[in-house]
Design an enzyme around this catalytic site. Sequence first.
Site, PDB file in Angstrom:
ATOM      1  N   THR A 192       0.856  -1.185   0.000  1.00 42.08           N
ATOM      2  CA  THR A 192       0.000   0.000   0.000  1.00 42.08           C
ATOM      3  C   THR A 192       0.894   1.236   0.000  1.00 42.08           C
ATOM      4  O   THR A 192       1.955   1.225   0.620  1.00 42.08           O
ATOM      5  CB  THR A 192      -0.850  -0.023   1.291  1.00 42.08           C
ATOM      6  OG1 THR A 192      -1.700  -1.158   1.226  1.00 42.08           O
ATOM      7  CG2 THR A 192      -1.671   1.228   1.469  1.00 42.08           C
ATOM      8  N   ARG A 220     -13.924  -7.852  -0.663  1.00 45.22           N
ATOM      9  CA  ARG A 220     -13.252  -7.429   0.582  1.00 45.22           C
ATOM     10  C   ARG A 220     -12.720  -5.996   0.452  1.00 45.22           C
ATOM     11  O   ARG A 220     -12.151  -5.618  -0.560  1.00 45.22           O
ATOM     12  CB  ARG A 220     -12.095  -8.403   0.861  1.00 45.22           C
ATOM     13  CG  ARG A 220     -11.262  -8.069   2.096  1.00 45.22           C
ATOM     14  CD  ARG A 220     -10.009  -7.319   1.741  1.00 45.22           C
ATOM     15  NE  ARG A 220      -9.159  -7.107   2.917  1.00 45.22           N
ATOM     16  CZ  ARG A 220      -8.157  -6.248   2.969  1.00 45.22           C
ATOM     17  NH1 ARG A 220      -7.863  -5.527   1.903  1.00 45.22           N
ATOM     18  NH2 ARG A 220      -7.424  -6.112   4.048  1.00 45.22           N
ATOM     19  N   ASP A 223      -8.419  -1.349   5.151  1.00 42.10           N
ATOM     20  CA  ASP A 223      -8.456  -0.143   5.990  1.00 42.10           C
ATOM     21  C   ASP A 223      -8.201   1.157   5.211  1.00 42.10           C
ATOM     22  O   ASP A 223      -8.630   2.231   5.645  1.00 42.10           O
ATOM     23  CB  ASP A 223      -7.393  -0.241   7.089  1.00 42.10           C
ATOM     24  CG  ASP A 223      -5.986  -0.375   6.500  1.00 42.10           C
ATOM     25  OD1 ASP A 223      -5.809  -1.186   5.573  1.00 42.10           O
ATOM     26  OD2 ASP A 223      -5.068   0.335   6.955  1.00 42.10           O
ATOM     27  N   THR A 243      -0.305   1.263   6.466  1.00 43.75           N
ATOM     28  CA  THR A 243      -0.107   0.121   5.571  1.00 43.75           C
ATOM     29  C   THR A 243      -0.033  -1.134   6.417  1.00 43.75           C
ATOM     30  O   THR A 243       0.515  -1.098   7.520  1.00 43.75           O
ATOM     31  CB  THR A 243       1.174   0.291   4.731  1.00 43.75           C
ATOM     32  OG1 THR A 243       1.387  -0.921   3.987  1.00 43.75           O
ATOM     33  CG2 THR A 243       2.408   0.567   5.573  1.00 43.75           C
ATOM     34  N   GLY A 244      -0.595  -2.222   5.919  1.00 48.82           N
ATOM     35  CA  GLY A 244      -0.523  -3.454   6.706  1.00 48.82           C
ATOM     36  C   GLY A 244      -1.789  -4.278   6.575  1.00 48.82           C
ATOM     37  O   GLY A 244      -2.578  -4.099   5.644  1.00 48.82           O
ATOM     38  N   GLY A 246      -5.107  -4.873   6.869  1.00 51.49           N
ATOM     39  CA  GLY A 246      -6.181  -3.911   7.034  1.00 51.49           C
ATOM     40  C   GLY A 246      -7.214  -4.257   8.087  1.00 51.49           C
ATOM     41  O   GLY A 246      -7.728  -3.374   8.782  1.00 51.49           O
TER      42      GLY A 246
END
Length: 325
Positions: A192, A220, A223, A243-244, A246
Site C-alpha cells: 500500500t 473485501r 483499511d 499500511t498493513g 487492514g
Amino acid sequence: MRLYLLIGALMMTTAAHAQEKTDWKLVIHGGAGVIERDRLTAEQEKEIRAALDLALQTGSKILAAGGDSLDAVEATVKVLENDPHFNAGRGAVFTYDSTNEMDAAIMDGESRKAGSVAGITATKNPISLARAVMEDSPHVMLSGEGADQFSREQGLEQAPPEYFATPERRRQLEEMKSNKLSWFDVDLKYGTVGAVALDQAGHVAAATSTGGLTGKRWDRIGDSPIIGAGTYADVRACAVSATGAGEYFIRVGVAHEICARIRMKDAGAKEAADAVMAEVKALGGDGGVIVVTPEGEATWSFNTPGMYRGKASAEGRTVAIFGDE
Ligand code: GLY
C-alpha cells in the site's frame, strides 16, 4: 525620521510574517512487510529507492513552492500509483478472480473533508478519484461500479485492465493459490502507498492508495479507504496514512486513534504511533504508519522487518527500506 520609523516597522512586520510560515514536511510509505536484505536483489532495491525518492521530489516541489498539503499528498501518491513496484494503481495485487480492485482515500486536516473509493477497476489514479469524491460529490465514500461510473462522469483518466495487471502480481496470486497460503501469508503481500504532509500554511493532509490483499474475495475492503482506520487528518492533531493487515487497522481505528491520543492525551506523534501499533500487534496484526503534526513532527512506526518509506523537508530527502536504517 518618521519615514525611517515607518520603514523599520514595515521590515519588522515582514520578518514576523516570514517567521509565521511553517517549515513544510512530507512523509511517505510504500508498504510494510517481510522486507529483508536477502529478499531484494540489488537492482530491485535500487529501483525502489529511486521510486520513493521521485515521489518525495514531486511532493517536495509543491510544498517548497508554498503549495497546499492536499495537492502535495495527491501528487506524491500518484507517482507511487504509477510505479509497478507498489501495490497501488499499476501493480495492484490480484483478487482471487484475477482482477485488480483498488481502494484509496484522501483527507484534508483543515476542513476535515474526506473522499474515498473502494473496489474500483478503471481509474488510472485512484487517489484522484478519491479527491473527486471529496470535492465534486456530496459523499465521502463510493464503491464498485458506481464509483467507476462517477469517475467516467468526472472525466478522470481511465485505463484498461491490462494497464494495472503485472506479471509479478499474477505470479504472487498463483503462488498463493498453489501453496494454499492464506491472504496474510503471501510474501510482500502489502505495498500500500501513502503520503502525509504539512504545508507552509500549517495545514496537514493524508492520502492512501492500495490494491488490497493478494487473493482477496467477496469484495473485501481493507483499511485504506476507511476514514479513521487507514487514513485520517485533523489539523488539531496530525495526519496519518497506514499500511498493513487492514482488518486489524480497522478494528483498532488506527489513524483516528493516533490523532485522538495526540489531541486528547497530549502525546507526541512517535509515542502515539508506537502505542497504537503495539495495539495492532497485540491483536495479531502487522504493518506500519506515517504521521506528521502541525508542529512539524514527522515520524513513522512499524512492527514488520521493513517498510518502504521516506521523509522530506527543506533540509533534504531520505529514503529507507529495512528496519535497521
Ligand atoms: N492495508 C491495505 C489493506 O489491508 O487493504
